[in-house]
Motif scaffolding. Structure first.
Motif, PDB file in Angstrom:
ATOM      1  N   LEU A  73       0.810  -1.235   0.000  1.00  0.00           N
ATOM      2  CA  LEU A  73       0.000   0.000   0.000  1.00  0.00           C
ATOM      3  C   LEU A  73       0.835   1.274   0.000  1.00  0.00           C
ATOM      4  CD1 LEU A  73      -2.428  -1.814   0.379  1.00  0.00           C
ATOM      5  CD2 LEU A  73      -3.174  -0.399   2.293  1.00  0.00           C
ATOM      6  N   TYR A  74       2.015   1.223   0.599  1.00  0.00           N
ATOM      7  CA  TYR A  74       2.815   2.440   0.762  1.00  0.00           C
ATOM      8  C   TYR A  74       3.714   2.734  -0.431  1.00  0.00           C
ATOM      9  CZ  TYR A  74       5.646  -1.511   2.327  1.00  0.00           C
ATOM     10  OH  TYR A  74       6.250  -2.736   2.402  1.00  0.00           O
ATOM     11  N   CYS A  75       3.889   1.767  -1.306  1.00  0.00           N
ATOM     12  CA  CYS A  75       4.986   1.860  -2.270  1.00  0.00           C
ATOM     13  C   CYS A  75       4.552   2.425  -3.619  1.00  0.00           C
ATOM     14  CB  CYS A  75       5.617   0.485  -2.457  1.00  0.00           C
ATOM     15  SG  CYS A  75       7.067   0.546  -3.507  1.00  0.00           S
ATOM     16  N   GLY A  76       5.318   3.400  -4.111  1.00  0.00           N
ATOM     17  CA  GLY A  76       4.997   4.062  -5.370  1.00  0.00           C
ATOM     18  C   GLY A  76       5.189   3.179  -6.595  1.00  0.00           C
ATOM     19  N   VAL A  77       5.951   2.090  -6.481  1.00  0.00           N
ATOM     20  CA  VAL A  77       6.096   1.213  -7.651  1.00  0.00           C
ATOM     21  C   VAL A  77       5.251  -0.056  -7.499  1.00  0.00           C
ATOM     22  CG1 VAL A  77       8.360   2.194  -8.208  1.00  0.00           C
ATOM     23  CG2 VAL A  77       8.258   0.026  -6.955  1.00  0.00           C
ATOM     24  N   ARG A  78       4.241   0.029  -6.650  1.00  0.00           N
ATOM     25  CA  ARG A  78       3.312  -1.099  -6.494  1.00  0.00           C
ATOM     26  C   ARG A  78       2.682  -1.429  -7.835  1.00  0.00           C
ATOM     27  NH1 ARG A  78      -2.026   0.380  -5.107  1.00  0.00           N
ATOM     28  NH2 ARG A  78      -2.054  -1.133  -3.420  1.00  0.00           N
ATOM     29  N   PRO A 239       4.661   9.320   2.182  1.00  0.00           N
ATOM     30  CA  PRO A 239       3.465   9.011   1.396  1.00  0.00           C
ATOM     31  C   PRO A 239       3.631   9.356  -0.085  1.00  0.00           C
ATOM     32  CG  PRO A 239       3.077  10.874   2.868  1.00  0.00           C
ATOM     33  CD  PRO A 239       4.416  10.318   3.228  1.00  0.00           C
ATOM     34  N   HIS A 240       3.193   8.471  -0.919  1.00  0.00           N
ATOM     35  CA  HIS A 240       3.267   8.694  -2.366  1.00  0.00           C
ATOM     36  C   HIS A 240       1.858   9.014  -2.865  1.00  0.00           C
ATOM     37  CE1 HIS A 240       3.898   8.101  -6.595  1.00  0.00           C
ATOM     38  NE2 HIS A 240       5.185   7.879  -6.402  1.00  0.00           N
ATOM     39  N   PRO A 241       1.726  10.092  -3.677  1.00  0.00           N
ATOM     40  CA  PRO A 241       0.371  10.508  -4.091  1.00  0.00           C
ATOM     41  C   PRO A 241      -0.370   9.464  -4.922  1.00  0.00           C
ATOM     42  CG  PRO A 241       2.081  11.798  -5.229  1.00  0.00           C
ATOM     43  CD  PRO A 241       2.774  11.000  -4.160  1.00  0.00           C
ATOM     44  N   LEU A 242       0.341   8.543  -5.537  1.00  0.00           N
ATOM     45  CA  LEU A 242      -0.341   7.571  -6.387  1.00  0.00           C
ATOM     46  C   LEU A 242      -0.503   6.217  -5.697  1.00  0.00           C
ATOM     47  CD1 LEU A 242       1.450   8.522  -9.733  1.00  0.00           C
ATOM     48  CD2 LEU A 242      -0.832   9.195  -8.973  1.00  0.00           C
ATOM     49  N   THR A 243      -0.664   6.262  -4.382  1.00  0.00           N
ATOM     50  CA  THR A 243      -0.891   5.033  -3.618  1.00  0.00           C
ATOM     51  C   THR A 243      -2.116   5.236  -2.706  1.00  0.00           C
ATOM     52  OG1 THR A 243       0.441   5.776  -1.748  1.00  0.00           O
ATOM     53  CG2 THR A 243       1.605   4.552  -3.469  1.00  0.00           C
ATOM     54  N   GLY A 247      -1.383  11.298   1.146  1.00  0.00           N
ATOM     55  CA  GLY A 247      -1.901  12.277   2.107  1.00  0.00           C
ATOM     56  C   GLY A 247      -1.646  11.918   3.561  1.00  0.00           C
ATOM     57  N   SER A 248      -1.093  10.750   3.809  1.00  0.00           N
ATOM     58  CA  SER A 248      -0.763  10.401   5.207  1.00  0.00           C
ATOM     59  C   SER A 248       0.343  11.322   5.699  1.00  0.00           C
ATOM     60  CB  SER A 248      -0.259   8.964   5.301  1.00  0.00           C
ATOM     61  OG  SER A 248      -1.195   8.077   4.783  1.00  0.00           O
ATOM     62  N   PRO A 249       0.419  11.538   7.008  1.00  0.00           N
ATOM     63  CA  PRO A 249       1.472  12.418   7.513  1.00  0.00           C
ATOM     64  C   PRO A 249       2.856  11.758   7.501  1.00  0.00           C
ATOM     65  CG  PRO A 249       0.120  11.568   9.313  1.00  0.00           C
ATOM     66  CD  PRO A 249      -0.488  11.061   8.044  1.00  0.00           C
ATOM     67  N   PRO A 315       7.756   9.792  -3.454  1.00  0.00           N
ATOM     68  CA  PRO A 315       7.792  10.819  -4.498  1.00  0.00           C
ATOM     69  C   PRO A 315       9.145  11.522  -4.628  1.00  0.00           C
ATOM     70  CG  PRO A 315       6.272  11.416  -2.710  1.00  0.00           C
ATOM     71  CD  PRO A 315       6.716  10.022  -2.450  1.00  0.00           C
ATOM     72  N   ASP A 316       9.554  11.724  -5.862  1.00  0.00           N
ATOM     73  CA  ASP A 316      10.803  12.418  -6.201  1.00  0.00           C
ATOM     74  C   ASP A 316      12.020  11.783  -5.544  1.00  0.00           C
ATOM     75  OD1 ASP A 316       9.365  14.184  -7.681  1.00  0.00           O
ATOM     76  OD2 ASP A 316       9.136  15.634  -6.053  1.00  0.00           O
ATOM     77  N   LYS A 317      11.979  10.486  -5.400  1.00  0.00           N
ATOM     78  CA  LYS A 317      13.021   9.807  -4.633  1.00  0.00           C
ATOM     79  C   LYS A 317      14.444  10.160  -5.085  1.00  0.00           C
ATOM     80  CE  LYS A 317      14.809   5.351  -3.215  1.00  0.00           C
ATOM     81  NZ  LYS A 317      16.144   5.577  -3.754  1.00  0.00           N
ATOM     82  N   ASN A 318      14.687  10.053  -6.372  1.00  0.00           N
ATOM     83  CA  ASN A 318      16.085  10.207  -6.790  1.00  0.00           C
ATOM     84  C   ASN A 318      16.349  11.539  -7.469  1.00  0.00           C
ATOM     85  OD1 ASN A 318      16.881   7.806  -5.693  1.00  0.00           O
ATOM     86  ND2 ASN A 318      16.459   6.635  -7.548  1.00  0.00           N
TER      87      ASN A 318
END
Ligand code: SAH
Length: 368
Positions: A73-78, A239-243, A247-249, A315-318
């Motif tokens: 659920l938390y991962c942007g490359v899910r 938090p990644h916006p596409l997961t 919006g989680s803190p 988001p914007d990891k690298n």
């Protein structure tokens, strides 16, 4: 027992090499007075100096593929994130990058990380590991997710010596919620067989997952200790916006710093890296704070420019300039290490029991 007594008890226990227990870990995590937190971090730093000296070392991560069959659920490359552009590095490229990192930039430890991408067969991964270690004797950690025991055995025989495999949370209920179709028991079974095979295991939780409490975080740190991991890898959940967790803190840096200090006081001899999510959120200031709270290594990114911004687990990891895989990045971290009164360890770090002749060629275990 009042707080000053508690503080003394923790420092004594850790100073004897015993390591603090679960309730003491929780006490550390609960502290909010900056002066008290400062004392705790200084005690953790002293424990690191006593048992491991003032060495810090650097690991390089190559993010091989962002293709993943999981749906965490938390991962942007899910799997269900259709918006991320997928990529995969071919084995020859991984070998080239790994060998160059060792030969040109002086890395001794490489983490090969990816989503759970079954394109890489056991044979392919084995040949990547063999070829990198043949060329330059690096200590290779795998961070490729869940594969069966036979695969991990074969990859050990090929020359991999570590696994970076977080359990994310030690609460089975929270684990099940965060990882559709997967279970905590399965995850832990992997950690146990990795250890039995002989891998140096790096494990830990994500800090700040929705549903986590200070109680469960204390359980997580105690769990790493009970597991006998040699390295504690943790990091803030971003938090990644596409997961589904958009919006989680984000947790405050102070909680992550307390978690590092608690881990050091609980496990005086383990390696504790400053991980990329910490650097991403809080930069060089946090790198210094972490070294002064018991951490003793860094994770630098070696993923090539053409794909690096697609490894978007958060988001914007690298995108941060300081992630660049250059001699300058290595030198920058080295400067921070020295500023904190420590020295860059040119070998694997003396706390890792790696003695194989295969590695001797490339890496001396220097004790400066
Ligand atoms: N597939 C491998 C590697 C996963 S990526 C495996 O299963 O072990 C490495 C780590 O990134 C994960 O273990 C997780 O702790 C972390 N991560 C994933 N999404 C994140 C996010 N949104 N914020 C911070 N860390 C994240």
């Amino acid at each position: 027992m009042d707080d000053s007594d508690m503080m003394r008890r923790l420092a004594d226990k850790a100073g004897r090499g015993e390591g603090i227990g679960r309730d003491e870990i929780r006490w550390v995590l609960e502290q909010s007075d900056p002066a008290r937190i400062g004392e705790i971090c200084a005690a953790a730093s002293a424990v690191r100096a006593k048992f491991l000296g003032n060495q810090a070392c650097i690991h390089g991560i190559i993010e091989m593929s962002n293709i993943c069959r999981r749906n965490c659920l938390y991962c942007g490359v899910r799997r269900d994130n259709r918006a991320v552009a997928r990529y995969r590095l071919e084995p020859e490229r991984i070998i080239e990058l790994g060998a160059a990192a060792v030969k040109r930039f002086g890395y001794k430890m490489l983490v090969l990380q990816s989503g759970e991408d079954l394109y890489y067969t056991t044979g392919m991964l084995a040949s990547v590991i063999k070829e990198i270690t043949r060329q330059c004797g690096a200590l290779i950690f795998l961070s490729i997710g869940e594969r069966d025991e036979t695969t991990y055995q074969k990859l050990y025989l090929a020359g991999a010596r570590g696994t970076l495999f977080r359990f994310e949370t030690s609460s089975p209920a929270l684990y099940a919620k965060m990882h559709p179709g997967a279970s905590f028991d399965e995850r832990v079974a992997h950690l146990r067989f990795m250890k039995d095979i002989g891998y140096i295991v790096a494990a830990g939780p994500l800090i700040g997952l929705p549903g986590q409490t200070l109680e469960t975080l204390a359980d997580d740190i105690a769990f790493v200790r009970d597991l006998g991991a040699l390295m504690v890898s943790t990091g803030p959940f971003i938090p990644h916006p596409l997961t589904p967790l958009a919006g989680s803190p984000v947790v405050p840096a102070s909680l992550v710093r307390k978690a590092i200090a608690a881990a050091r006081l609980a496990m005086p001899r383990v390696r504790i890296p400053v991980t990329t999510a910490m650097e991403h959120l809080w930069g060089d200031g946090f790198r210094r704070d972490a070294l002064r709270s018991g951490a003793n290594s860094f994770m630098l990114n070696l993923t090539p420019d053409d794909v690096r911004d697609r490894y978007d687990i958060y988001p914007d990891k690298n995108k941060r300039a300081e992630c660049l895989h250059s001699a300058a990045a290595f030198a920058g971290v080295n400067a921070i290490i020295e500023e904190c009164g420590m020295k860059l360890c040119r070998g694997f770090g003396i706390e890792f029991p790696v003695t194989d002749a295969a590695f001797a060629a490339g890496c001396s275990m220097d004790r400066t």
